[in-house]
Write an enzyme that holds these catalytic residues in place. Structure first.
Site, short mmCIF file in Angstrom:
data_model
loop_
_atom_site.label_atom_id
_atom_site.label_comp_id
_atom_site.label_asym_id
_atom_site.label_seq_id
_atom_site.Cartn_x
_atom_site.Cartn_y
_atom_site.Cartn_z
N CYS A 49 0.79 -1.24 0.00
CA CYS A 49 0.00 0.00 0.00
C CYS A 49 0.82 1.29 0.00
O CYS A 49 0.68 2.10 -0.92
CB CYS A 49 -0.94 0.01 1.19
SG CYS A 49 -1.98 -1.44 1.21
C1 UGA Z 1 -0.88 0.68 5.42
C2 UGA Z 1 -1.55 1.69 6.35
O1 UGA Z 1 -0.88 1.69 7.60
C3 UGA Z 1 -3.03 1.34 6.56
O2 UGA Z 1 -3.65 2.32 7.37
C4 UGA Z 1 -3.70 1.26 5.21
O3 UGA Z 1 -5.07 0.90 5.33
C5 UGA Z 1 -3.00 0.24 4.35
O4 UGA Z 1 -1.61 0.61 4.20
C6 UGA Z 1 -3.67 0.23 3.00
O5 UGA Z 1 -3.64 1.25 2.31
O6 UGA Z 1 -4.33 -0.77 2.69
P1 UGA Z 1 0.10 -1.81 5.74
O7 UGA Z 1 0.45 -1.80 4.30
O8 UGA Z 1 -0.56 -3.01 6.31
O9 UGA Z 1 -0.89 -0.59 6.08
O10 UGA Z 1 1.44 -1.59 6.53
P2 UGA Z 1 2.02 -0.58 7.62
O11 UGA Z 1 1.81 -1.12 8.96
O12 UGA Z 1 1.55 0.79 7.35
O13 UGA Z 1 3.57 -0.66 7.29
C7 UGA Z 1 4.08 -0.23 6.03
C8 UGA Z 1 5.57 -0.26 6.02
O14 UGA Z 1 6.10 0.77 6.85
C9 UGA Z 1 6.20 -1.55 6.52
O15 UGA Z 1 7.29 -1.87 5.68
C10 UGA Z 1 6.68 -1.22 7.92
O16 UGA Z 1 7.77 -1.98 8.33
C11 UGA Z 1 7.08 0.24 7.73
N1 UGA Z 1 7.07 1.01 8.99
C12 UGA Z 1 5.91 1.24 9.64
C13 UGA Z 1 8.28 1.51 9.48
O17 UGA Z 1 9.35 1.32 8.90
N2 UGA Z 1 8.25 2.23 10.64
C14 UGA Z 1 7.10 2.49 11.31
O18 UGA Z 1 7.18 3.16 12.35
C15 UGA Z 1 5.92 1.97 10.81
#
Ligand code: UGA
Length: 437
Positions: A267
């Protein structure tokens, strides 16, 4: 009341399972027959905490899974949750959603119900007005707002907490016109999620809210990652203490400040690229968003430089990558930074061994025999010259001196600082920590 959910990916299957487990009459529809068969036997096609349990609860009640879209026929609410994949220029591919809404439109023609159609798929502002609505009206010969309801209803669930997020969303967004259908939708959601704010707005704004949300999250991550690169060059500086402290300022907030190898997944990267592409199309230079993206891409390149600084040219060197899923508690490797890193290292001639608690099979589909796969962390580290921790699986925080004893050279690069507190007898470099431990 009967509900149809079209598209059984993360969003659709979570919604299908949660609503049916509550006892609502639901039909989950997907074009993929094999997937439908699995789901109807209570097997989730991907790993997601609590999903199978919730799905099986639904199956014991009134849930039906089918590949036949004409089953929307007697439904009051139709949720569209199909994917909008990325094209090479960053824009989104609408062919799947167009095909689905065409089929829904054709069905509406002979339908005596006045259903509400909710579009949950992530679409660029204007898609509802310029693409989805005309298809539905043309195919059905009916009018949106009069004969059927049409509402933009973006989704905010995160993988790894999809069921919890579906049960307890932080907000419900309903985009569209103030019709009787909107009133009905509001009533439905306030009953389903009492106390959750419901934002009613127009289609364009609802569509934009989704991109605003994800691009802001990406911004927070790139911000902290850039700061972590600065910290790495300040003796003793610790990015986690900084993140924890600034996170206590309510104007900043503590979430999404975990520095690492960059954001991945299906996403955030896709939505960033689509927003950038959209901005350019309408004549806006998205300089800021471009930098967020660039910072993200550089994070992986920085890790490669760090590896090369430690072990020199990686050609023919054995390197272990710990974690290939894009985040912990999922087997999803789509747009995972770890996969990107492995691709770059393989291209440079490195011999790669990987470990992941859940994502080995999905990783194997990408690399086949080009890399090695190990089920145990100890085995994955045998004869390795360097280990890189890429995903924050809790297993990796349990690594000790005895886990790494078979390494040829004990060099560890920890992109998630899971071992920072430990006394590991290794040349250890954590991303965002300004000294070698
Ligand atoms: C993301 C959004 O958080 C959701 O709110 C949204 O609904 C979703 O996309 C979507 O559009 O469907 P998601 O893809 O499940 O959710 O993953 P995240 O938890 O957002 O993580 C994304 C990336 O960011 C991962 O690689 C994670 O490791 C990284 N991340 C996240 C970090 O490096 N640091 C952080 O503090 C948080």
């Amino acid at each position: 009341m009967k509900i149809a959910i079209v598209g059984l990916g993360f969003v659709g299957l979570s919604l299908t399972s949660v609503l049916s487990a509550k006892g609502l009459q639901v039909v989950g529809i997907d074009i993929d027959k094999d997937k439908c068969k699995k789901i109807s036997h209570g097997i989730a096609p991907f790993f997601e905490k609590d999903l199978e349990k919730t799905l099986r609860n639904g199956l014991k009640k009134q849930l039906e899974i089918n590949d036949d879209i004409s089953l929307i026929d007697d439904c009051d609410y139709i949720f569209v949750t199909v994917g909008t994949p990325q094209k090479s220029d960053g824009s989104i591919e609408l062919s799947i959603i167009k095909r689905v809404v065409s089929a829904i439109g054709q069905n509406l023609k002979k339908n005596h119900k006045n259903p509400i159609i909710f579009i949950k798929s992530t679409v660029i502002p204007g898609t509802m007005q310029n693409t989805i609505l005309p298809i539905l009206e043309n195919k059905s010969g009916k009018k949106a707002g009069k004969d059927f309801g049409l509402i933009s209803n973006p989704e905010f669930l995160q993988e790894s907490s999809a069921i919890k997020d579906t049960k307890f969303p932080h907000v419900v967004v309903l985009g569209g016109y103030e019709t009787k259908y909107m009133k009905k939708a509001k009533k439905f959601f306030s009953k389903l999620h009492p106390k959750v704010p419901i934002i009613i707005t127009n289609h364009h704004t609802a569509e934009m809210i989704k991109y605003a949300n994800n691009s802001f999250l990406a911004t927070k991550i790139s911000f902290i990652n850039q700061l972590s690169n600065i910290c790495q060059n300040i003796p003793g500086a610790n990015i986690d203490d900084i993140a924890k402290t600034i996170g206590l300022d309510p104007r900043i907030g503590k979430l999404f400040l975990n520095a690492g190898p960059g954001y991945g997944g299906s996403c955030l990267p896709k939505d960033m690229k689509a927003l950038i592409n959209f901005a350019e199309k309408i004549g806006i230079r998205p300089t800021f968003l471009n930098e967020v993206e660039k910072t993200n891409e550089n994070q992986c390149i920085n890790i490669i430089s760090l590896i090369e600084r430690k072990i020199g040219n990686v050609n023919k060197k054995r390197i272990t990558v710990l974690g290939t899923s894009f985040k912990p508690e999922t087997d999803d490797v789509r747009d995972s930074i770890s996969i990107k890193l492995i691709k770059k290292l393989v291209k440079k001639g490195a011999i790669i061994t990987i470990h992941d608690p859940k994502a080995i099979e999905n990783t194997r589909k990408i690399f086949l025999k080009k890399i090695e796969y190990k089920k145990s962390i100890i085995d994955s580290l045998a004869k390795s010259q360097c280990a890189i921790i890429m995903t924050q699986w809790k297993e990796y925080s349990k690594i000790t001196n005895s886990t790494i004893k078979k390494m040829d050279r004990k060099i560890i690069i920890d992109s998630r600082r899971v071992l920072v507190e430990k006394d590991i007898d290794a040349d250890y470099q954590a991303i965002g920590i300004g000294n070698n431990k």
